[in-house]
Design an enzyme around this catalytic site. Structure first.
Site, mmCIF file in Angstrom:
data_model
loop_
_atom_site.group_PDB
_atom_site.id
_atom_site.type_symbol
_atom_site.label_atom_id
_atom_site.label_comp_id
_atom_site.label_asym_id
_atom_site.label_seq_id
_atom_site.Cartn_x
_atom_site.Cartn_y
_atom_site.Cartn_z
ATOM 1 N N ARG A 295 41.692 44.148 46.842
ATOM 2 C CA ARG A 295 40.284 44.352 47.195
ATOM 3 C C ARG A 295 39.951 45.845 47.267
ATOM 4 O O ARG A 295 38.869 46.264 46.847
ATOM 5 C CB ARG A 295 39.981 43.650 48.521
ATOM 6 C CG ARG A 295 39.868 42.152 48.336
ATOM 7 C CD ARG A 295 39.755 41.379 49.633
ATOM 8 N NE ARG A 295 39.507 39.964 49.347
ATOM 9 C CZ ARG A 295 39.469 39.003 50.251
ATOM 10 N NH1 ARG A 295 39.670 39.302 51.533
ATOM 11 N NH2 ARG A 295 39.238 37.756 49.905
ATOM 12 N N TYR A 439 35.126 38.812 41.666
ATOM 13 C CA TYR A 439 36.526 38.419 41.897
ATOM 14 C C TYR A 439 37.135 39.107 43.114
ATOM 15 O O TYR A 439 36.570 39.998 43.698
ATOM 16 C CB TYR A 439 37.394 38.568 40.664
ATOM 17 C CG TYR A 439 37.527 39.896 39.972
ATOM 18 C CD1 TYR A 439 37.205 41.107 40.558
ATOM 19 C CD2 TYR A 439 38.023 39.927 38.661
ATOM 20 C CE1 TYR A 439 37.361 42.295 39.895
ATOM 21 C CE2 TYR A 439 38.179 41.119 37.991
ATOM 22 C CZ TYR A 439 37.856 42.306 38.603
ATOM 23 O OH TYR A 439 38.019 43.488 37.928
ATOM 24 N N GLU A 440 38.320 38.602 43.494
ATOM 25 C CA GLU A 440 39.006 38.969 44.735
ATOM 26 C C GLU A 440 38.146 38.666 45.968
ATOM 27 O O GLU A 440 38.198 39.367 46.967
ATOM 28 C CB GLU A 440 39.406 40.453 44.726
ATOM 29 C CG GLU A 440 40.322 40.856 43.604
ATOM 30 C CD GLU A 440 41.573 39.998 43.508
ATOM 31 O OE1 GLU A 440 41.964 39.403 44.534
ATOM 32 O OE2 GLU A 440 42.155 39.912 42.422
ATOM 33 N N GLY A 441 37.374 37.604 45.885
ATOM 34 C CA GLY A 441 36.458 37.230 46.957
ATOM 35 C C GLY A 441 35.104 37.835 46.704
ATOM 36 O O GLY A 441 34.956 39.059 46.667
#
Length: 594
Positions: A295, A439-441
């Site tokens: 992140r 992406y990555e949350g």
């Protein structure tokens, strides 16, 4: 084709004058760090990115990756570039020397990451995922797993992935169906399907090490039942060579809006051999080691795109002639003035610069705390630094990627119609930047993480790691008349953030929906205040140096700081009002007929 030159002057300013190398040199393993060591690393990274990676960016976007009989071929030039990247030691930059790494701190590594993302975001995905796998195995793997995989990941001979998402679940990982069945020899057989796996299959390395979330037969329901497994594409031999092909197959490539040279794969695991990493049913916490690192890396992706977009927009604005300046001809010897003389173009360019340089400063401050959290000999100091990093991770991921997309869009706007067509490369930055918000949350998930986990964690301890230094800085600078233009806006924004924090905490305790309704606006409010703190820190350094400024660097820094305070930070007033409004309007949505 777009151009790119790494912003080395700004990077050195942050390292040497804002963050301060003294704090880095005080950490074990960093005692020898200085410009004589760091500058050659940054300069060589800048050269590699400009000469090797940037020329492949557009061609990689046009060609994309190709899946042939289960094998992914990256675009022409990528294997050769990766080989040069590996041989240059870039895969080993921040890794432990025990595994062949160079041991450089995050404060240096993050600057190199930014350069790679500016020059070729698709390329950067491959080593970026490998570093995340390295971090997860280094912290949670067994001694045997570390000795087997880490030297190969550090050398770049092998690469890594993170396999979480499945067709039926993304954020809600408790719904995963991939199963892991124990075997008498201590291994497991992994069966299931994963999608959206970046670098899941490619031709850059001889082996790919998948870190896979799966559930054991006795797993409790939900996220409490997730375990983490290391599943190599080829089974490693005792002598370090490659054995049999494992039961992992690429079943498809995603056809995407951007980062087309990054292989985004669907993977099928069919009785694949894997080994447990960490404790049973504790895989999510182990995977979060990789995810939190990722992140922060995705935030840097937004910063990298912002920098290259800003450079090319500024260059175009200086050359493109259109109309006359509003106050009269700025260049009377020319048939028209360059568009940089127009107020709205300057507004866009200054907004781009303020986002980019502010985000770089905040990332540098966070990188230092990251290094302190890993290296400082005092456990309490390490914990305090880690608290700051934990708090900043969702903010950096969401704020920087929102900024990256906004800056890329503004860059295309500066170019006008010439930015919208493919020939000039500006539209690729917009397409490439967009995925970083997802992406990555997703950024909405980052906002929920901030208000749902970080605000109340340990009785508000995370918040104190930011609030206390900011308050101390304001109090130390508030009597300096030269700093008034920076401290007063920061102080007002900080007050709004404190007010909004109390309100979110009050409402959220009684009703989680209220916290969720405020989350995105609150994160942006927090992020802008953090950037104001970073800009005020830079202004405090630049003010006494402007008198002897031969290049104009410090004067430009101060001018951009004033623009941020005057034209961007006032958004915190509206954001505070939005947070304070509560979630009633969102509740009513379910009752509204389409």
């Amino acid at each position: 084709m777009p151009s790119y030159q790494a912003p080395l002057r700004d990077m050195r300013f942050l390292l040497n004058e804002v963050v301060g190398l003294d704090r880095l040199r005080a950490l074990p393993g960093c005692e020898e760090l200085g410009p004589d060591l760091i500058d050659p690393v940054l300069e060589e990274a800048a050269r590699f990115c400009a000469e090797v990676l940037l020329p492949l960016n557009r061609s990689g976007d046009e060609a994309g990756c190709v899946l042939e009989n289960g094998v992914v071929r990256t675009p022409r030039g990528f294997p050769e570039a990766y080989r040069a990247f590996r041989e240059g030691g870039w895969t080993a930059l921040g890794a432990d020397s025990a595994y062949g790494g160079q041991g450089l701190p995050k404060s240096v590594g993050m600057l190199v990451e930014e350069m790679i993302c500016s020059a070729n975001l698709s390329f950067g995905m491959y080593p970026g995922l490998s570093h995340g796998a390295y971090m997860a195995l280094d912290r949670h793997g067994t001694a045997e797993q570390k000795s087997t995989y880490l030297p190969k990941l550090v050398s770049g001979e092998w690469s890594g992935t993170m396999c979480l998402t499945e067709p039926q679940c993304g954020t809600d990982l408790g719904l995963i169906r991939t199963r892991a069945v124990p075997r008498p020899d201590g291994s497991h057989r992994i069966t299931g399907s994963k999608i959206f796996i970046s670098a899941g299959e490619h031709d850059l390395t001889e082996n790919i090490i998948h870190l896979v979330l799966a559930k054991l037969p006795d797993a409790p329901p939900g996220t409490r039942g997730i375990s983490l497994f290391v599943v190599p594409k080829y089974l490693p031999m005792a002598d370090g060579g490659l054995g049999a092909r494992n039961g992992v197959t690429c079943t498809g490539l995603e056809h995407k809006m951007g980062i087309k040279a990054s292989a985004t794969c669907a993977l099928a695991f069919e009785e694949a051999v894997g080994w447990l990493v960490g404790r049973p049913h504790k895989g999510l916490s182990a995977m979060f080691t990789m995810m939190n690192e990722a992140r922060l890396g995705v935030g840097v992706q937004g910063l990298g795109i912002a920098e290259v977009s800003t450079q090319n927009a500024l260059s175009y604005a200086k050359d493109r002639r259109q109309g006359r300046a509003l106050g009269g001809a700025a260049e009377p010897g020319q048939p028209a003035d360059a568009i940089i003389h127009h107020p709205d173009v300057r507004r866009m360019l200054l907004t781009m610069r303020a986002w980019t340089e502010g985000c770089r400063a905040l990332s540098a401050l966070t990188a230092l705390e990251h290094d302190v959290s890993l290296r400082h000999p005092d456990a309490e100091t390490r914990a305090e630094a880690d608290d700051f990093v934990q708090l900043m991770t969702p903010i950096i991921k969401a704020l920087f990627t929102d900024a990256g997309f906004e800056v890329a869009s503004l860059g295309m706007q500066v170019w006008g119609g010439h930015g919208y067509i493919r020939d000039n490369g500006m539209e690729q930055f917009v397409r490439d930047a967009r995925i970083a918000q997802v992406y990555e949350g997703t950024n909405g998930i980052q906002a929920l993480d901030l208000v749902g986990r970080k605000l109340g964690a340990h009785g508000g301890r995370y918040l104190r790691r930011f609030f206390h230094p900011v308050l101390a800085f304001i109090e130390a600078q508030q009597d300096d008349p030269a700093m008034e233009a920076f401290i007063l806006p920061l102080s007002k924004a900080f007050g709004r953030l404190q007010q909004a924090t109390a309100e979110v905490a009050r409402r959220g305790l009684g009703d989680p929906f209220e916290a969720g309704a405020a989350a995105t606006d609150y994160l942006r409010l927090f992020g802008l205040t953090a950037l104001a703190y970073a800009w005020a820190r830079m202004a405090a350094v630049a003010l006494p140096r402007q008198a002897d400024d031969q290049t104009g660097f410090y004067r430009a820094k101060l001018a951009t700081a004033r623009f941020f305070m005057q034209r961007m930070l006032p958004q915190t007033s509206a954001l505070t009002a939005m947070v304070m409004a509560g979630g009633e309007a969102l509740r009513d949505f379910a009752m509204v007929e389409p």
